[in-house]
Structure formats: structure tokens, C-alpha cells
Design an enzyme around this catalytic site. Structure first.
Site, mmCIF file in Angstrom:
data_model
loop_
_atom_site.group_PDB
_atom_site.id
_atom_site.type_symbol
_atom_site.label_atom_id
_atom_site.label_comp_id
_atom_site.label_asym_id
_atom_site.label_seq_id
_atom_site.Cartn_x
_atom_site.Cartn_y
_atom_site.Cartn_z
ATOM 1 C CB ALA A 248 11.187 -1.759 -9.118
ATOM 2 C CG ASP B 86 8.583 8.104 -5.549
ATOM 3 O OD1 ASP B 86 8.066 8.075 -4.125
ATOM 4 O OD2 ASP B 86 8.811 7.506 -6.453
ATOM 5 C CE LYS C 29 11.295 5.523 -5.815
ATOM 6 N NZ LYS C 29 11.202 5.217 -7.370
ATOM 7 N N GLY D 218 0.522 4.046 -16.835
ATOM 8 C CA GLY D 218 0.620 3.428 -15.917
ATOM 9 C C GLY D 218 2.143 3.988 -15.181
ATOM 10 C CD GLU E 162 16.898 -4.302 -3.328
ATOM 11 O OE1 GLU E 162 17.467 -3.466 -3.333
ATOM 12 O OE2 GLU E 162 17.955 -5.166 -2.411
ATOM 13 C CB THR F 110 -0.280 -0.138 1.160
ATOM 14 O OG1 THR F 110 0.273 0.021 2.269
ATOM 15 C CG2 THR F 110 -1.465 -0.940 1.441
ATOM 16 C CG LEU G 106 16.614 -2.531 -10.431
ATOM 17 C CD1 LEU G 106 17.536 -1.318 -11.044
ATOM 18 C CD2 LEU G 106 17.089 -3.194 -11.797
ATOM 19 C CB VAL H 232 15.504 2.358 -3.899
ATOM 20 C CG1 VAL H 232 17.013 3.085 -4.786
ATOM 21 C CG2 VAL H 232 15.979 3.010 -2.812
ATOM 22 C CD GLU I 261 1.707 6.411 -7.037
ATOM 23 O OE1 GLU I 261 0.794 6.123 -6.948
ATOM 24 O OE2 GLU I 261 3.266 5.898 -6.801
ATOM 25 C CE LYS J 73 8.807 5.567 -2.774
ATOM 26 N NZ LYS J 73 8.301 4.872 -3.950
#
Length: 813
Positions: free
Chosen positions: A609, A676, A680, A662, A604, A553, A611, A607, A665, A577
Site C-alpha cells: 500500500a 495476491d 507481490k 474490508g 509503489e 481498479t 509503504l 506492494v 476482497e 497488480k
């Protein structure tokens, strides 16, 4: 000679009685057989209930009596019994029972002698009907009343078997009988005055063992509704399995600690004569069952797990106990004199304290008695008043060969500790046949499951997932779990189960795991309305082993509950986050809680997705490297926008396209404002060891003041049109230098920043395409040629993949 005992469930219906007849018929072709039977399932409880109601002048005892009568009359019909003599005996017993209950009602008293008489009718009735059922089906059987075989005397207020007389009576009868099948009621006996007495808890098993020992039987078979003694209670541990071979001592230990298939007194008579016991399943006679003898077989030194519930822990302590003889004797005698049974004892070597485990209903009386016994020492402050802890249970690890294997207790306690099962007391005898621990009763199911997993399941680890948020990313994660479920079992020894899921409308739970073939339909049809607080509380209350809460969420409410999960030893995997970019004190607390309660906190996907950016950073630091500089493109959304924005294009249209596909947001200002990305780089800075807040991140916005002050999404898009010239100037400047625009996050000299940068050709960021992310680590080991992590940094599949990786990593904890 063989002795077979059939319990209440085995004779609980006419269908089961026919199974008994078939089993006994096959066995009796080769050996003379004594069949000991219990009352029909539930009848003994009804008899005691009727007696209690009658003693309380409650006329409803008649209703219970009618139920008992109807049960046996129906049995006569179902078993096709038409022998007038048998029917007359049954009716006579029922009439006498009625008169007995009326007597209890009139005198308003239920003595122990009357309870014995009352509870005996279950076996008296069942044995008569079962004997005749054999005859109706062409298998000749004779009935022998156990009151004529088993004799008791009263010692210390309790009925004890007089083995000398009993053995003589049993041998005399069977030496003078030629019957191939003899049916004997279990549980009942008689005293020297020929008054009915009973053998107590597990009495029918005990009756069978007494007869087997007296006759030097080849084998004692206990037929019940399960296929033997199990490695743990199968009602609590789904993976529990029957134990094929076990010793008498191991069986007694398991029985003492609550394994209800067999009661400890049953074992003693046959153990002395080395008569094997076999536990068999009436409904599955082909199953091997459990063989109990002098020695057990099998490589595993652990034979089983068991537990006793409703335990209270009594602690007597004080400096006045040290070196004073007789303290223990006084304590034990005080409890023994009032019939309070001590289940477990542990004492510190300093003699400063003694802990006792007893049945919880006896706890308050025990305190009164002990405090009275030691009132002088308590008044002089030499001994503290007895303390009581309730709502506890005892779990036991049992195995006769444990003494020959090192580290078993260490593995037991480590396994419990990892799952936040607090141990209140420990007991282990010098023989090391069992290791016992007192824990909270709410933790019993989890404790049994984690220990069973550790000692019996070939190290296959069960992970239980509770997933909040099953939209785009969540549904992708569930699809990946379904696809890889078999692979995880076969290759990684992981049994991954989804126990709870929720979206914004509904929530769904299943302790046995939600089927992922049709989870969407199951969730939609669920009657439970979504309530995040309730979802979180249910997750905690289930108290399952290896529980993992997966947050997919963007909820601040959910992020604030991570600490609560970790304190309950529930691991947290999050792509949200908010928690890791909130104030540093909260972030640090979560990291500390994860360590303290051995509940991993993995994020993980915060930051990049899927990776391995945070993992790579942590590995660098753990190996002793030092971060000098980090440069990164961390927004797949912004990278998509600027890769598709060129001179003459409308910035408004590119952002609209990114939202439609997509990549942003629903409110694109969240992405375009740089907040955002700031979160990160803050997370990477904190993982590097820096103490920073979000306000410490320098944010150089590329949006205009008008864009930033827009009131809503529609207004924001209007301001993009109005300020299009500003964006055209940005792209023209970059193209004039044969460069590209990239939104870059940096950590240089301990200072984090984010902003739009002009990237020249040849730079690692220049050819970054689509939604890709890239992170460049400059460290003491990589000062000139940096370590680069690059790949897709947005999208449902890769984010789900990152979450999946974090979940799988839990197998190592």
C-alpha cells in the site's frame, strides 16, 4: 496628436460604442485625436458571404443583405441617431450595396475589384454612425473618408500604399482641420482613379499606423477585446498573461506567427518613425496593456509563444542537389510565381534537402508545380518527387534577447520531447529573435502549454489526472488531493488537477479541472455512461501536458492498456497488480516504454500500500547494493486474520470478520489462496532484476483441497466450517511452540515462495499487529542487521497516500 484604432468587437454593439466614446472623450481633452474604426463585428464576413452567394446565383444573398441592413438600422435606433442627413447617407450606402450585389448576381462574377468595393461598406457605414454617436453624446466629431487620405498603386497585381502621396494628403487635411476628434474608416483606400481599394488582412490597424506615421503622432493605440499581446494564445493557454513591454521586432515575430492582436504591416510605418504602439482593452481601459517600442523591458528573454496552424511541410531532396547552383532559386521562384507564400525555410548543411513550410491549402498545387519544374532531375533520379506532410503547425518561441542567453533552444526541445511532441523541422535565424518548430497540429495546445509552463510560470508544474476507480481508495485519494491542493501549489510548485474520473456507472471530464468539493454529485449527474474504452480514448485524445492515468481498479482490461498510455507519453500510476505480475515480457515492455517515451510507470502501492517498499528496493539497487534475501509479510488481510485467530476461535468467523471490516476482497479466496501475496513477491523479485513468471513462485497453501476447490464464496465458507479442525491444528501447533502464524513471502537464492510460517518470539515478524506489513531486506551492505520497512499495509487511506506519493513524484520528471 494621438491615433486610436477600435476593432470590430470594440464597436460591435451600442454598449461598446458608448465605451469608445467615453475613452476617446477623456483622451481628446488633452490631445487632438484621430479615431480609426473597423466595421461592426462580423459585418465584413456577411458582406463577403452575400457577394459569394450572389456570384453563385443563390437568391439567399438577399437574406444576408437584410441581416446587414437590419444590423445598421437597429444601430441607428440604439444610438438615438436622428440626424436626417446621416440617416440618408446610411440608407444611400445600403441602397448602393444592394445594387452592387444585384449586379454581381446578374453577371455571375465576383472580381477582386468588386470584392474591394463590397467589403468597404462595413467601414463606410460604421464610421458614419459612430461619428454621429459622438455628436449625439455631446462630443463634437467630424467624419473623414479614408479614400481621400490613403492612396494605393497596383504593384505585381496587389494594391500597395503610395506613402508619398498618402502622407501629403493626410498632412494637408489635418493641418487645415481644427477638429479635436476625427473619425476615419479603417481598411479602405482608393487608387489614382479614385476607385475604392482595401488594405487587406488587418487593414484597419494598417490604416491607423499609416495615419500615425504621416502625422508623427505621439502614440498609436490599438483598442481591442484583450488587454494587450499575450505570452500565448489565452484560448489555448489558460495561464497566458499580457506582455507589458515588447520591441517592434518581437511584436512582428509574434504577429507573423499568428498573434492576431496585431498584424505585421501595422508595425512598419510607426517603427520607422519610432512611434510607440499601445494595445489596450476597450472593456478594461484601466489595464496597462502592451507597450511596443524600439526596446522592451523585463528580465525574461522570452517574450511570447505563438503558432500558425494548417501548415504543410514540403521536402525537396536528392543527391543531385548537392553543389548545384540555382536549385533553391528555382524552387522559390516556382512557388512565388503562383503566389504561394513560404512561411518557414530550413535546409541541411549538406544541401541534400530543403524543407519549406507553407499554408496547407496550397500544398497540392505546390507539388504539381515543383514536380513539373524538376521533372528532368526527377526522371534521372537525381531529385526525388516533392513530398508533402499535412496536418502540421508551426510553433515559435520569440524574444529579442534570446541570443544573449544560453540553452534556450535546448530547454525548448527538451520540454517538447518530454511530452512526446515530435518535431518535424526546426528554423532559427542568426539573430535568434525566434526559434520555430514544425509539429503535428494535434499537439499545438499541449506544446504551447508545456513551453509556457517552462518559460513563464515560475516553474510551477501542472499535473493532469485521469482516475479510473473512485470507490473506497479512489474517494480517499480525491479527498487527500483536495486537502493538499494549496500546500502543493505553495510549497512544491505543483498545480494538481483532476480532469477525468470514472466509476462502474458514470464518467466525468472537465478540461479546466473537476471541482473536488462536489465531485460525487457531478459524477452522479453526468450524462456520460461509464465505458472504460471510451474513458481511455478520451484521456489520450485530450492530449494534455503532464497527463497521468491513475488505475485504482482490478481490471485486466485496463492493465492491458498501459502500453498505449505510455506510447502517448501519458504516465501511469497503478495500484492494480495485474500488469506487473503478468508475463515477464509484458512487464519488461512497460518498463522500456516508460523510459523510451519519458512517461513514468509507478506502482509503489502494488506492494505494501503506502509503504515505500519498491522505492527502497530500487534505491538499494541503484546505489550498487545487491539483494541477498527478502522476507516479508505482505498481506494486511492475512495478517489481520491470523492476528485474530486463536485456539478455540472459529476460523470461519475470523475470515467473515475480516471481510466485513474490508480487509479482504469480496471473494476472500483471492487473499487466502496466497495468489495476491505471490504476485507481490514476484514484483519485488522482478524489481531486483530477476526474470521470473508467476508460475515460478512456490505457493504452499494452508487451505484444504476442499477449500481451494469451492465453487463460490458461499460454498467456500461452508468448507471452512467443515474443515475447522484443520485450522485448529495449525493454531494449536503454533501456540504449543509459543509462536505465531504469519503468511510469509520470501526470496532466497533467486527463488520466490509464499506460505504460512510459524514465527518464534524475537523474530521481527512476531509482534506484527493488525493489518501491518513488514519487509526485511538482507543485502551485501545489510548482511546481518537487515533493512526493515514496516507499517500499515492495507486500508483506503494508506493506499491512497501511496498513490498520492507516486503522483507527486511526477514533478521531478
Amino acid at each position: 496628436m494621438l491615433v486610436l484604432k477600435f476593432g470590430g468587437t470594440s464597436v460591435g454593439s451600442s454598449e461598446n460604442i458608448h465605451k469608445v466614446i467615453k475613452i476617446v472623450s477623456e483622451i481628446s481633452k488633452k490631445d487632438r485625436t484621430v479615431v480609426v474604426v473597423s466595421a461592426y463585428g462580423g459585418v465584413t464576413d456577411l458582406l463577403l458571404k452575400a457577394g459569394m452567394l450572389a456570384s453563385e446565383k443563390d437568391d439567399s444573398f438577399r437574406n444576408v443583405l437584410d441581416e446587414i441592413n437590419e444590423r445598421h438600422q437597429n444601430s441607428i435606433l440604439d444610438l438615438k441617431i436622428n440626424n436626417p442627413e446621416v440617416i440618408e447617407k446610411v440608407n444611400a450606402h445600403l441602397h448602393t450595396l444592394e445594387e452592387l450585389l444585384k449586379g454581381i448576381y446578374y453577371i455571375n462574377e465576383l472580381s477582386s475589384t468588386t470584392i474591394d468595393k463590397l467589403s468597404a461598406y462595413g467601414e463606410l457605414l460604421s464610421s458614419l454612425l459612430i461619428t454621429e454617436a459622438f455628436n449625439v453624446n455631446g462630443r463634437f466629431a467630424v467624419h473623414k473618408n479614408a479614400t481621400e487620405l490613403i492612396k494605393t498603386t497596383k504593384t505585381s497585381g496587389k494594391h500597395q500604399v503610395d506613402f508619398a502621396i498618402t502622407t501629403k494628403e493626410i498632412n494637408y487635411h489635418f493641418q487645415n482641420s481644427t477638429a479635436a476628434i476625427t473619425i476615419v474608416p479603417g481598411f479602405i483606400a482608393s487608387n489614382n482613379s479614385n476607385e475604392i481599394t482595401t488594405l487587406g488582412r488587418g487593414g484597419s490597424d494598417f490604416s491607423a499606423a499609416i495615419i500615425a506615421a504621416a502625422l508623427q503622432a505621439k502614440e498609436l493605440q490599438i483598442w481591442t477585446d484583450v488587454s494587450g499581446m499575450y505570452t500565448a494564445n489565452p484560448k489555448l493557454v489558460k495561464q497566458a498573461r499580457p506582455i507589458q513591454s515588447i520591441s517592434y521586432q518581437e511584436a512582428m515575430e509574434l504577429s507573423h506567427f499568428g498573434a492576431k492582436v496585431l498584424y505585421p504591416p501595422t508595425i512598419l510605418p510607426v517603427m520607422e518613425k519610432c512611434i510607440p504602439i499601445v494595445i489596450k482593452n476597450t472593456s478594461k481601459p484601466e489595464d496597462v496593456g502592451t507597450h511596443i517600442a524600439s526596446e522592451s523591458s523585463g528580465q525574461n528573454p522570452i517574450k511570447g509563444l505563438s503558432h500558425i496552424g494548417d501548415i504543410a511541410l514540403l521536402t525537396l531532396e536528392g543527391s543531385g542537389m548537392v553543389g548545384i547552383p540555382g536549385i533553391s532559386r528555382r524552387l522559390f521562384e516556382t512557388l512565388s510565381n503562383r503566389g504561394i507564400n513560404i512561411i518557414m525555410i530550413t535546409q541541411a548543411s549538406s544541401e541534400h534537402s530543403i524543407c519549406l513550410g507553407i499554408s496547407e491549402p496550397d500544398a497540392d498545387l505546390a507539388k504539381q508545380l515543383v514536380d513539373l519544374e524538376f521533372e528532368n532531375e526527377i526522371a534521372l533520379h537525381k531529385i526525388d518527387p516533392l513530398t508533402i506532410e499535412k496536418d502540421l503547425a508551426i510553433i515559435a518561441l520569440v524574444g529579442e534577447s534570446m541570443k544573449n542567453h544560453q540553452g534556450i533552444s535546448g530547454k525548448m526541445f527538451q520540454t517538447l520531447g518530454k511530452n512526446n511532441v515530435n518535431i518535424r523541422a526546426i528554423a532559427q535565424g542568426a539573430s535568434e529573435k525566434n526559434i520555430s518548430a514544425v509539429i503535428k497540429k494535434d499537439d499545438v495546445k499541449k506544446a504551447l502549454n508545456v513551453l509556457h509552463e517552462r518559460f513563464f510560470e515560475d516553474q510551477r508544474k501542472q499535473l493532469n489526472l485521469f482516475i479510473a476507480g473512485v470507490g473506497n481508495v479512489g474517494s480517499k485519494l480525491l479527498e487527500q488531493i483536495k486537502q493538499q491542493k494549496s500546500y502543493l501549489k505553495e510549497k512544491l510548485n505543483i498545480n494538481l488537477r483532476v480532469v477525468g474520473i470514472t466509476n462502474s456507472r458514470k464518467m466525468l471530464f472537465s478540461e479546466d479541472g473537476i471541482s473536488l468539493k462536489n465531485w460525487q454529485e457531478s459524477l452522479a449527474q453526468s450524462e456520460e455512461t461509464a465505458d472504460m474504452e471510451q474513458f481511455i480514448e478520451r484521456t489520450k485524445k485530450l492530449n494534455m501536458r503532464n497527463s497521468i492515468f491513475v488505475d485504482i481498479t482490478a481490471s485486466d482490461l485496463v492493465a492491458k492498456r498501459y502500453a498505449s498510455f505510455l506510447k502517448s507519453s501519458i504516465a501511469v500510476v497503478a495500484c492494480n497488480k495485474i500488469a506487473c505480475s503478468a508475463n515477464f515480457e509484458s512487464y519488461q515492455e512497460l518498463k522500456q516504454l516508460a523510459t523510451k517515451y519519458n512517461a513514468p510507470f509507478l506502482f509503489e502501492t502494488n506492494v505494501g500500500a503506502g509503504l515505500p517498499i519498491i522505492d527502497t528496493l530500487n534505491n538499494l539497487i541503484a546505489s550498487g547494493d545487491e539483494i541477498l534475501k527478502i522476507q516479508a509479510v505482505l498481506s494486511g488481510s492475512l495478517n489481520f486474520v491470523f492476528n485474530n485467530f486463536s485456539k478455540g476461535e472459529s476460523f470461519h468467523d475470523v475470515v467473515k470478520q475480516a471481510q466485513a471490516e474490508g480487509y479482504t476482497e469480496p471473494d476472500p479466496r483471492i487473499d487466502l489462496s496466497g495468489v495476491d501475496v505471490a504476485r507481490k513477491i514476484l514484483i519485488l523479485a522482478r524489481e531486483s532484476g530477476l526474470i521470473l513468471e508467476l508460475d515460478d513462485v512456490i505457493n504452499r497453501p494452508f487451505l484444504t483441497e476442499k477449500n481451494l476447490q469451492s465453487t463460490d464464496v458461499a460454498h467456500f465458507y461452508n468448507t471452512l466450517i467443515e474443515d475447522d479442525e484443520h485450522f485448529q491444528q495449525l493454531v494449536e501447533k503454533a501456540e504449543a511452540q509459543h509462536s505465531q502464524l504469519k503468511y510469509v513471502a520470501q526470496l532466497i537464492d533467486g527463488k520466490p515462495s509464499v506460505g504460512l510460517e510459524i514465527i518464534p518470539q524475537g523474530h521481527p515478524f512476531y509482534n506484527l499487529e493488525g493489518k501491518d506489513n513488514i519487509v526485511v531486506f538482507y543485502t551485501k551492505r545489510y548482511p546481518e542487521q537487515p533493512l526493515i520497512v514496516k507499517g500499515a499495509g492495507a486500508g483506503g487511506d494508506v493506499t491512497a497516500s501511496g498513490l498520492f506519493s507516486d503522483i507527486i513524484r511526477m514533478r521531478t520528471y
